[in-house]
Design an enzyme around this catalytic site. Structure first.
Site, mmCIF file in Angstrom:
data_model
loop_
_atom_site.group_PDB
_atom_site.id
_atom_site.type_symbol
_atom_site.label_atom_id
_atom_site.label_comp_id
_atom_site.label_asym_id
_atom_site.label_seq_id
_atom_site.Cartn_x
_atom_site.Cartn_y
_atom_site.Cartn_z
ATOM 1 N N GLU A 255 23.718 -11.975 -1.421
ATOM 2 C CA GLU A 255 22.297 -12.123 -0.767
ATOM 3 C C GLU A 255 22.376 -12.451 0.629
ATOM 4 O O GLU A 255 23.303 -13.261 0.936
ATOM 5 C CB GLU A 255 21.509 -13.129 -1.672
ATOM 6 C CG GLU A 255 20.069 -13.151 -1.032
ATOM 7 C CD GLU A 255 19.203 -14.020 -1.933
ATOM 8 O OE1 GLU A 255 18.372 -14.977 -1.477
ATOM 9 O OE2 GLU A 255 19.465 -14.286 -3.415
ATOM 10 N N GLU B 21 13.961 -16.335 6.080
ATOM 11 C CA GLU B 21 12.722 -17.133 5.741
ATOM 12 C C GLU B 21 12.114 -18.093 6.437
ATOM 13 O O GLU B 21 12.678 -18.730 7.027
ATOM 14 C CB GLU B 21 13.295 -17.732 4.183
ATOM 15 C CG GLU B 21 13.821 -16.856 3.231
ATOM 16 C CD GLU B 21 14.347 -17.545 1.945
ATOM 17 O OE1 GLU B 21 13.460 -17.237 1.022
ATOM 18 O OE2 GLU B 21 14.896 -18.393 1.843
ATOM 19 N N ARG C 100 14.547 -6.098 0.775
ATOM 20 C CA ARG C 100 13.313 -6.423 0.266
ATOM 21 C C ARG C 100 12.649 -7.491 1.200
ATOM 22 O O ARG C 100 13.128 -8.185 1.905
ATOM 23 C CB ARG C 100 13.477 -7.326 -1.144
ATOM 24 C CG ARG C 100 14.100 -6.705 -2.210
ATOM 25 C CD ARG C 100 14.219 -7.379 -3.531
ATOM 26 N NE ARG C 100 14.504 -6.590 -4.540
ATOM 27 C CZ ARG C 100 15.661 -7.099 -5.398
ATOM 28 N NH1 ARG C 100 16.086 -8.299 -5.295
ATOM 29 N NH2 ARG C 100 15.873 -6.277 -6.317
ATOM 30 N N TRP D 186 5.683 -15.345 -0.906
ATOM 31 C CA TRP D 186 5.412 -15.984 -2.025
ATOM 32 C C TRP D 186 5.092 -17.425 -1.697
ATOM 33 O O TRP D 186 5.340 -17.860 -0.739
ATOM 34 C CB TRP D 186 6.703 -16.020 -3.142
ATOM 35 C CG TRP D 186 7.869 -16.462 -2.385
ATOM 36 C CD1 TRP D 186 8.620 -16.005 -1.350
ATOM 37 C CD2 TRP D 186 8.685 -17.582 -2.970
ATOM 38 N NE1 TRP D 186 9.598 -17.020 -1.300
ATOM 39 C CE2 TRP D 186 9.341 -18.068 -2.205
ATOM 40 C CE3 TRP D 186 8.193 -18.892 -3.709
ATOM 41 C CZ2 TRP D 186 10.427 -19.234 -2.253
ATOM 42 C CZ3 TRP D 186 9.005 -19.881 -3.939
ATOM 43 C CH2 TRP D 186 10.095 -20.111 -3.315
ATOM 44 N N THR E 263 11.605 -27.364 -4.837
ATOM 45 C CA THR E 263 11.016 -26.325 -4.125
ATOM 46 C C THR E 263 9.783 -26.568 -3.357
ATOM 47 O O THR E 263 9.659 -26.135 -2.163
ATOM 48 C CB THR E 263 10.765 -25.152 -5.660
ATOM 49 O OG1 THR E 263 11.740 -24.880 -6.151
ATOM 50 C CG2 THR E 263 10.264 -24.022 -4.773
#
Length: 423
Positions: free
Chosen positions: A121, A125, A205, A209, A220
């Site tokens: 990956e 972000e 992708r 979110w 998180t």
């Protein structure tokens, strides 16, 4: 912290905890034999999301993504939304650049991610509450034992200013750019001597979110910048355009073994077969200048052969070998083969008789492919499968058989008629 892909499924089912979620793969080729990855035979792909129809070659995997004057719109209207798109093809090393504005909103994560079947990956972000930075990150083989790989380069107001973010992904180094300026470089050796370096075919992708959703793990939420206030919706990320350079265009990619190394990846498709096809066609053309008796004999032989096709496979740019079979249309013949090739294959055949043919070779293991157009370069149509191994052999693609069957057959008939007239 992990990207939105590690939590996308759980985000859609809001009550699910996100702390233990992992990057998702429908079939990990390091654990079992998986279908071939569909590739693209195009080296350069450009998507202007301000234009209608620009989402061709992209699949919406969650939510709804619309296009408009500001490009593709990824909007969170309510709790549980996580609109996401991904390419319907994989690429194998190359570059991608994206011009975007990240979404506002505490805890809202705007992401661009490369993702492979064996959980390699590469990430960009942006956090809705961070107006001065954006995160770079990577993972290798799904290893989330630590989260110490992220960096936070300075970016001015990513939510309100258009910026172009680029990733150059090569076999020896990985570089992140902001507006043309390199902000991070990772070498192959830096990633645990390459064992955690992203190096297998990936899809692209894009999505957003809510990392700050109240149901998420405490860590998180803290990473995302705090708890999301859904009363402030909608939160929208805008993507104006995407540019992709595919360094190794092919119709499909297949894992040759379970090492997960880029050297093991086998490429199949029109590009890999074109040189073999041209060579065989030249041979067939030269053969057609022989006597009419020889042409008639060749045509008769080819007409009674049930099939002749193969797929040339290349590994990281070099041909490794092929052998395959096709169940043909236009005749009642069938066949199968085993040997040294892997991935999906298709072929053709012609003739008036039925029968079967097979070829064998050295090697072990098997795989079935689903990539499109992996070897459909001969005349006619058909489908088939092939056994595989990591052994190598010379390509055996036989375009001459199809060419001769289609063109030498009429020549042979003409020769017979001429001979009869002479008698």
């Amino acid at each position: 912290m992990p990207s939105f892909l590690k939590f996308a499924a759980a985000a859609l089912a809001v009550a699910a905890p996100l702390a233990s979620a992992q990057t998702y793969t429908s079939c990990n080729p390091l654990d079992k034999t998986c279908p071939a990855d569909a590739g693209s035979t195009e080296s350069n792909l450009s998507f202007d999301f301000t234009q209608s129809g620009s989402l061709d070659k992209w699949t919406t995997t969650a939510g709804t993504v619309n296009t408009g004057p500001n490009g593709a719109e990824f909007t969170i209207d309510k709790r549980g939304d996580a609109p996401t798109i991904e390419t319907d093809f994989y690429l194998f090393f190359g570059e991608i650049s994206i011009t975007m504005k990240a979404a506002h909103g505490t805890g809202i994560v705007s992401s661009l991610v490369f993702e492979s079947d064996d959980l390699d990956e590469i990430d960009w972000e942006a956090l809705g509450g961070n107006t001065g930075q954006i995160e770079t990150n990577y993972f290798g083989k799904g290893d989330t034992s630590t989260y110490d790989r992220a960096t936070w380069p300075v970016v001015s107001d990513p939510q309100d200013i258009w910026h172009t973010y680029k990733i150059s992904w090569q076999k020896d180094a990985l570089t992140w750019y902001v507006d043309g300026n390199a902000v991070r470089t990772l070498t192959y050796a830096d990633a645990k001597d390459g064992s955690r370096y992203p190096q297998t075919p990936m899809r692209v992708r894009i999505g957003i979110w809510a990392g700050g959703d109240p149901s998420n793990a405490k860590g998180t939420i803290e990473w995302a910048g705090g708890e999301t206030n859904y009363a402030g919706c909608p939160y929208t990320m805008y993507v104006k355009n995407v540019e992709i350079v595919n360094s190794n265009p092919a119709a499909s990619y297949t894992y040759g073994d379970k090492s997960g190394s880029y050297q093991s990846i086998q490429m199949s498709g029109a590009a890999a077969l074109s040189e073999s096809s041209a060579s065989e066609t030249t041979t067939a053309t030269s053969s057609s200048s022989s006597s009419s008796t020889e042409a008639s004999t060749a045509a008769t032989t080819l007409a009674t052969t049930t099939h002749s096709s193969a797929s040339a496979h290349t590994t990281a740019g070099s041909t490794t070998g092929s052998s395959s079979d096709a169940s043909t249309t236009g005749s009642s013949s069938t066949g199968s083969s085993s040997g040294v090739s892997s991935g999906a294959s298709s072929g053709s055949g012609s003739g008036s008789t039925s029968g079967s043919a097979s070829s064998t070779g050295t090697g072990s293991g098997s795989s079935s492919g689903s990539g499109s157009g992996s070897s459909s370069t001969t005349a006619g149509s058909g489908s088939g499968s092939s056994s595989s191994s990591s052994a190598s052999a010379s390509p055996t693609f036989n375009a001459a058989a199809s060419v001769a069957a289609n063109y030498l057959g009429p020549l042979g008939l003409l020769a017979l008629v001429s001979a009869f007239v002479q008698l």
